[in-house]
Design an enzyme around this catalytic site. Structure first.
Site, PDB file in Angstrom:
ATOM      1  N   ARG A  42     -47.191  69.223  42.722  1.00 49.65           N
ATOM      2  CA  ARG A  42     -46.548  69.387  44.015  1.00 49.65           C
ATOM      3  C   ARG A  42     -45.301  70.259  43.848  1.00 49.65           C
ATOM      4  NH1 ARG A  42     -48.372  65.834  47.860  1.00 49.65           N
ATOM      5  NH2 ARG A  42     -46.446  66.082  49.058  1.00 49.65           N
TER       6      ARG A  42
ATOM      7  N   GLY B 165     -42.322  59.518  54.391  1.00 47.38           N
ATOM      8  CA  GLY B 165     -42.640  60.705  53.609  1.00 47.38           C
ATOM      9  C   GLY B 165     -43.960  60.649  52.865  1.00 47.38           C
TER      10      GLY B 165
ATOM     11  N   VAL C  90     -51.716  63.132  36.911  1.00 50.16           N
ATOM     12  CA  VAL C  90     -51.810  61.861  37.627  1.00 50.16           C
ATOM     13  C   VAL C  90     -52.683  61.965  38.875  1.00 50.16           C
ATOM     14  CG1 VAL C  90     -50.487  60.136  38.905  1.00 50.16           C
ATOM     15  CG2 VAL C  90     -49.594  61.031  36.751  1.00 50.16           C
TER      16      VAL C  90
ATOM     17  N   ILE D 121     -52.979  70.358  41.053  1.00 51.10           N
ATOM     18  CA  ILE D 121     -52.175  70.939  39.971  1.00 51.10           C
ATOM     19  C   ILE D 121     -50.690  70.607  40.117  1.00 51.10           C
ATOM     20  CG2 ILE D 121     -53.797  72.808  39.532  1.00 51.10           C
ATOM     21  CD1 ILE D 121     -51.897  74.626  41.184  1.00 51.10           C
TER      22      ILE D 121
ATOM     23  N   GLY E  46     -35.048  69.736  60.949  1.00 50.99           N
ATOM     24  CA  GLY E  46     -33.668  70.104  60.670  1.00 50.99           C
ATOM     25  C   GLY E  46     -33.555  71.292  59.735  1.00 50.99           C
TER      26      GLY E  46
ATOM     27  N   HIS F  72     -49.874  32.148  28.047  1.00 53.01           N
ATOM     28  CA  HIS F  72     -51.240  32.348  27.562  1.00 53.01           C
ATOM     29  C   HIS F  72     -52.214  31.622  28.497  1.00 53.01           C
ATOM     30  CE1 HIS F  72     -54.614  32.599  24.740  1.00 53.01           C
ATOM     31  NE2 HIS F  72     -54.840  31.309  24.998  1.00 53.01           N
TER      32      HIS F  72
ATOM     33  N   CYS G 189     -44.899  59.512  49.871  1.00 50.32           N
ATOM     34  CA  CYS G 189     -45.346  58.280  49.209  1.00 50.32           C
ATOM     35  C   CYS G 189     -46.107  57.370  50.161  1.00 50.32           C
ATOM     36  CB  CYS G 189     -44.152  57.532  48.624  1.00 50.32           C
ATOM     37  SG  CYS G 189     -44.600  55.901  47.995  1.00 50.32           S
TER      38      CYS G 189
END
Length: 462
Positions: free
Chosen positions: A267, A44, A182, A265, A118, A439, A46
């Site tokens: 999805r 998809g 984002v 703008i 589908g 550290h 991503c």
């Protein structure tokens, strides 16, 4: 299709993105007979048009910046420019490797994978490739596509969406980015690293407007320093072609011109024409409405991912898909706390957060019941080594748990894992402060912030 027409699956999933394939993998793992239907590529948005390819572009931009700025580390380099074909090859190789791995996972779990478009044909079936795929339960996971505005036509050449931007065959000399969320700030950041003159147009008062206001202001300061321009607080009016680009006019009459306009703008859900409303599924503005267990008003139908009005994040889709599979398999499930989901914007510098903003905390608990502390990364050794600036801000209910962690700085996305535990385990500052952080690491900054909030600051002022 491996099964014949008489087969009734335990779960039929329409959509093979993050939410859909996660449900398929988890469902099959729990012994459910699963069919997964996808018209394009498994993975998809991503994997193919979102998270993975954009972060590859951002990393290529980071390498370009490092090459330009290596002198400050005593390293002699020369920067000869961006080979955009080479950048795309690198990006596509990353995507291809993950895609092959995902295909192998689906096959290994014995999920019946059906390639085709589908459509929901009944509360227990999906029509695809001229057949009816029957299921005791249907999961809708058809995802989202880039949105535009009325009268703003995306042509794929001068006015483009994020999908087009990922495949652009050139580095634009100049670009206007419509939207400072984002997607907008990530592309603005990558393009600036590639050498583009970038201007962001955001109608709200701040960049990344859903983040804590302090994070937005820190990002704006960093973008100004990088030479990324932005116009805030005035909405878009129109766009028109010029001789060699695009002119954007805002509601106050101000104009901007550039070679390309990226429309970023947000999805919108993919649901039109897929039979959802005909089967009685409750919807709102194209989104499928669900309860806290991702179930629709139709008992045999659930929905997940960008199709439902929750956070549009791949990891949210994973969690929602797994929740549905586990519920159907009879496991005890717990609703998702969306405030407890980590959020990262992978621009330079990165913006990462989990929990609620200071403003939201004051709204919920009262102004006098909220304590906020800022830890400047200037006090963190590893951040100084990396030459990154920023802050970690903690939001605490007075004498209680930390309810928000907001971070700005390079690599802060890698620190949000511990922040997620702090929020979700309702940790007190003193409990985190007693943990010994390595550290020098940037992760140590989280520990130092909690030390300060617990009243025993080390490398920070009282």
């Amino acid at each position: 299709m491996a099964n014949d027409a008489s087969t009734v699956f335990d779960l039929v999933i329409l959509g093979g993105g993050s939410g859909g394939y996660a449900a398929a993998l988890r469902g099959a793992q729990l012994g459910l007979d699963v069919a997964l239907i996808e018209k394009n590529k498994l993975g998809g948005t991503c994997l193919h048009n979102g998270c993975i390819p954009t972060k590859a572009l951002l990393h290529a931009g980071e390498i370009a910046d490092q090459a330009r700025e290596a002198d400050q580390f005593g390293v002699k380099t020369s920067f000869e420019g961006i080979d955009i074909a080479g950048v795309h090859k690198y990006k596509d190789d990353v995507v291809s490797g993950l895609y092959k791995g995902l295909q192998g996972l689906i096959a290994s779990r014995k999920v019946t994978y059906i390639e085709g478009e589908g459509r929901l044909s009944s509360p227990t079936s999906v029509a695809v490739n001229g057949q009816q795929v029957q299921g005791r339960h249907i999961l809708l996971a058809t995802g989202s596509v880039p949105k535009s505005l009325p009268g703003l036509e995306i042509d794929g050449d001068r006015i483009i969406s994020s999908d087009h931007a990922l495949k652009l065959d050139r580095v634009p000399k100049s670009a206007i980015v419509l939207g400072g969320g984002v997607i907008g700030v990530e592309f603005a950041s990558a393009w600036k690293s590639f050498g583009t003159d970038v201007t962001i147009v955001e109608g709200l008062k701040h960049l990344v407007p859903v983040e804590d206001e302090n994070s937005s202001k820190l990002l704006e300061r960093a973008f100004r320093k990088r030479g990324i321009k932005f116009n805030l607080g005035t909405f878009f009016d129109k766009a028109e072609y010029t001789a060699d680009g695009v002119k954007v006019t805002l509601a106050d009459g101000k104009t901007f011109e550039a070679e390309v306009l990226l429309v970023a703008i947000g999805r919108g859900p993919v649901s039109a024409g897929l039979g959802y409303e005909e089967q009685g599924v409750a919807m709102d503005r194209g989104y499928v409405l669900v309860d806290e267990y991702m179930q629709t008003n139709v008992p045999t139908i659930s929905a997940v991912g960008d199709l439902v009005p929750t956070l549009q994040l791949a990891h949210v889709g994973f969690a929602e898909g797994m929740l549905v599979a586990e519920r159907l398999a009879g496991l005890k499930t717990v609703p998702i706390d969306y405030d407890g989901v980590p959020r990262v914007t992978y621009c330079h510098p990165e913006v990462a957060s989990v929990g609620i903003t200071e403003a939201k905390a004051k709204e919920l608990y009262g102004t006098d019941k909220v304590v906020a502390l800022k830890y400047n990364l200037a006090g963190n050794g590893k951040s100084r080594i990396l030459k990154t600036a920023g802050e970690i801000k903690l939001v605490q209910v007075k004498d209680g748990a930390v309810v928000g962690v907001h971070m700005v700085g390079d690599r802060m996305g890698e620190q949000v894992g511990e922040a997620q535990l702090v929020y979700n385990w309702e940790a007190l500052p003193a409990e985190v402060a007693q943990l010994v952080h390595a550290h020098p690491t940037q992760n140590e900054a989280l520990g130092e912030a909690h030390l300060a909030l617990a009243g025993k600051p080390l490398h920070s002022h009282d």
